[in-house]
Design an enzyme around this catalytic site. Structure first.
Site, PDB file in Angstrom:
ATOM      1  N   ASP A 190       7.734  -9.117   7.965  1.00 11.16           N
ATOM      2  CA  ASP A 190       6.506  -9.713   8.501  1.00 11.16           C
ATOM      3  C   ASP A 190       5.505  -8.571   8.655  1.00 11.16           C
ATOM      4  OD1 ASP A 190       4.458 -10.671  10.098  1.00 11.16           O
ATOM      5  OD2 ASP A 190       5.793 -11.452  11.656  1.00 11.16           O
ATOM      6  N   GLY A 201      -1.447 -18.779   6.298  1.00  9.63           N
ATOM      7  CA  GLY A 201      -0.616 -17.745   5.668  1.00  9.63           C
ATOM      8  C   GLY A 201      -0.657 -16.427   6.421  1.00  9.63           C
ATOM      9  N   THR A 232      -0.454 -14.688  -3.769  1.00  8.30           N
ATOM     10  CA  THR A 232       0.741 -15.422  -4.231  1.00  8.30           C
ATOM     11  C   THR A 232       1.114 -16.593  -3.330  1.00  8.30           C
ATOM     12  OG1 THR A 232       2.320 -13.989  -3.085  1.00  8.30           O
ATOM     13  CG2 THR A 232       1.666 -13.338  -5.310  1.00  8.30           C
ATOM     14  N   GLY A 233       0.289 -16.868  -2.315  1.00  7.93           N
ATOM     15  CA  GLY A 233       0.523 -18.024  -1.446  1.00  7.93           C
ATOM     16  C   GLY A 233      -0.360 -19.176  -1.879  1.00  7.93           C
ATOM     17  N   ASP A 237      -3.023 -14.332   6.712  1.00  9.23           N
ATOM     18  CA  ASP A 237      -4.275 -14.175   7.465  1.00  9.23           C
ATOM     19  C   ASP A 237      -4.123 -14.751   8.883  1.00  9.23           C
ATOM     20  OD1 ASP A 237      -6.950 -13.856   8.114  1.00  9.23           O
ATOM     21  OD2 ASP A 237      -7.719 -15.119   6.501  1.00  9.23           O
TER      22      ASP A 237
HETATM   23  P1  ADP Z   1      -3.376 -15.944  -0.566  1.00  9.08           P
HETATM   24  O1  ADP Z   1      -4.441 -16.907  -0.105  1.00  9.08           O
HETATM   25  O2  ADP Z   1      -3.940 -14.596  -0.974  1.00  9.08           O
HETATM   26  O3  ADP Z   1      -2.469 -16.550  -1.567  1.00  9.08           O
HETATM   27  P2  ADP Z   1      -1.349 -16.304   1.553  1.00  9.08           P
HETATM   28  O4  ADP Z   1      -1.401 -15.839   2.951  1.00  9.08           O
HETATM   29  O5  ADP Z   1      -1.307 -17.790   1.319  1.00  9.08           O
HETATM   30  O6  ADP Z   1      -2.579 -15.616   0.798  1.00  9.08           O
HETATM   31  O7  ADP Z   1      -0.097 -15.666   0.841  1.00  9.08           O
HETATM   32  C1  ADP Z   1      -0.002 -14.336   0.399  1.00  9.08           C
HETATM   33  C2  ADP Z   1       1.440 -13.856   0.527  1.00  9.08           C
HETATM   34  O8  ADP Z   1       1.700 -13.484   1.874  1.00  9.08           O
HETATM   35  C3  ADP Z   1       2.482 -14.935   0.176  1.00  9.08           C
HETATM   36  O9  ADP Z   1       3.469 -14.331  -0.646  1.00  9.08           O
HETATM   37  C4  ADP Z   1       3.051 -15.320   1.539  1.00  9.08           C
HETATM   38  O10 ADP Z   1       4.401 -15.750   1.425  1.00  9.08           O
HETATM   39  C5  ADP Z   1       2.965 -13.997   2.265  1.00  9.08           C
HETATM   40  N1  ADP Z   1       2.995 -14.019   3.740  1.00  9.08           N
HETATM   41  C6  ADP Z   1       2.721 -15.037   4.589  1.00  9.08           C
HETATM   42  N2  ADP Z   1       2.867 -14.625   5.871  1.00  9.08           N
HETATM   43  C7  ADP Z   1       3.234 -13.313   5.823  1.00  9.08           C
HETATM   44  C8  ADP Z   1       3.561 -12.315   6.792  1.00  9.08           C
HETATM   45  N3  ADP Z   1       3.525 -12.578   8.125  1.00  9.08           N
HETATM   46  N4  ADP Z   1       3.911 -11.069   6.364  1.00  9.08           N
HETATM   47  C9  ADP Z   1       3.955 -10.774   5.043  1.00  9.08           C
HETATM   48  N5  ADP Z   1       3.662 -11.667   4.075  1.00  9.08           N
HETATM   49  C10 ADP Z   1       3.316 -12.923   4.454  1.00  9.08           C
END
Ligand code: ADP
Length: 181
Positions: free
Chosen positions: A14, A36, A122-123, A38
């Site tokens: 995380d 996500g 990638t989310g 953010d």
């Molecule tokens: P984007 O809009 O750029 O796709 P997202 O937040 O939806 O952004 O996803 C980007 C990546 O971050 C994804 O691989 C998601 O699984 C990952 N992610 C989500 N929460 C966390 C976290 N707390 N720490 C690290 N990676 C995370």
């Protein structure tokens, strides 16, 4: 392994828990918070982060802007905006590369020596994760070659599958460039 490759750490975790000098946020172009990673960063940092972000005037895809980390262990948050995947014909790969590169230029500018990245785009932005991992690894490796003052880059993956894509990309790149490990 060549030194710049050994500065790249791939892990599952995380990103809000990382004690790097700077963590990178995969934000949207408003910089006003989202889901996500953010959402997780804003929850962990507390409301002052949103207040500072509101004064930044947004951020175009591929660029990056820096704030303080507030309640996070990291001193800085570097907010970047990855591309929304629309099939690959709209410069998405170049925009993703720019997001990594411009985030690292911000890290250099503020003097951050350890930087943690999530897997940008990638989310909900749906960039194919294997190709995104290749771009992440090649862009950060190239940057480390140009900027030895960066001591460590952590690619913090949110799943084992994502970690495996990044590890494979790192092995392949280090192999192609004639290193042994
Ligand atoms: P984007 O809009 O750029 O796709 P997202 O937040 O939806 O952004 O996803 C980007 C990546 O971050 C994804 O691989 C998601 O699984 C990952 N992610 C989500 N929460 C966390 C976290 N707390 N720490 C690290 N990676 C995370």
């Amino acid at each position: 392994m060549e030194e710049r490759f050994s500065k790249i750490i791939v892990k599952v975790g995380d990103i809000t828990k990382e004690d790097a000098d700077a963590i990178v946020n995969a934000a949207n172009s408003s910089l006003l918070g989202g889901g996500g990673v953010d959402g997780a960063i804003h929850r962990a940092a507390g409301p002052d982060l949103l207040t500072e972000c509101a004064g930044l005037g947004g951020c175009p895809a591929g660029e990056a802007k820096t704030t303080k980390g507030y309640r996070l262990p990291a001193e800085y948050v570097i907010h970047t905006v990855g591309p929304i995947w629309r099939g690959g014909g709209r410069g998405e790969e170049k925009t993703l590369e720019n997001a990594y590169r411009n985030s690292l230029l911000e890290a250099v500018r503020v003097g951050a020596k350890t930087v943690a990245f999530p897997a940008i785009s990638t989310g909900v932005y749906r960039f194919p994760p294997q190709r995104a991992a290749e771009i992440a690894v090649s862009t950060v490796a190239e940057f480390l070659g140009e900027h030895p003052e960066i001591e460590q880059i952590r690619l913090v993956c949110f799943s084992q599958e994502s970690k495996e894509y990044h590890e494979a990309a790192l092995r392949s790149l280090a192999g192609r460039q004639g290193s042994v490990d």
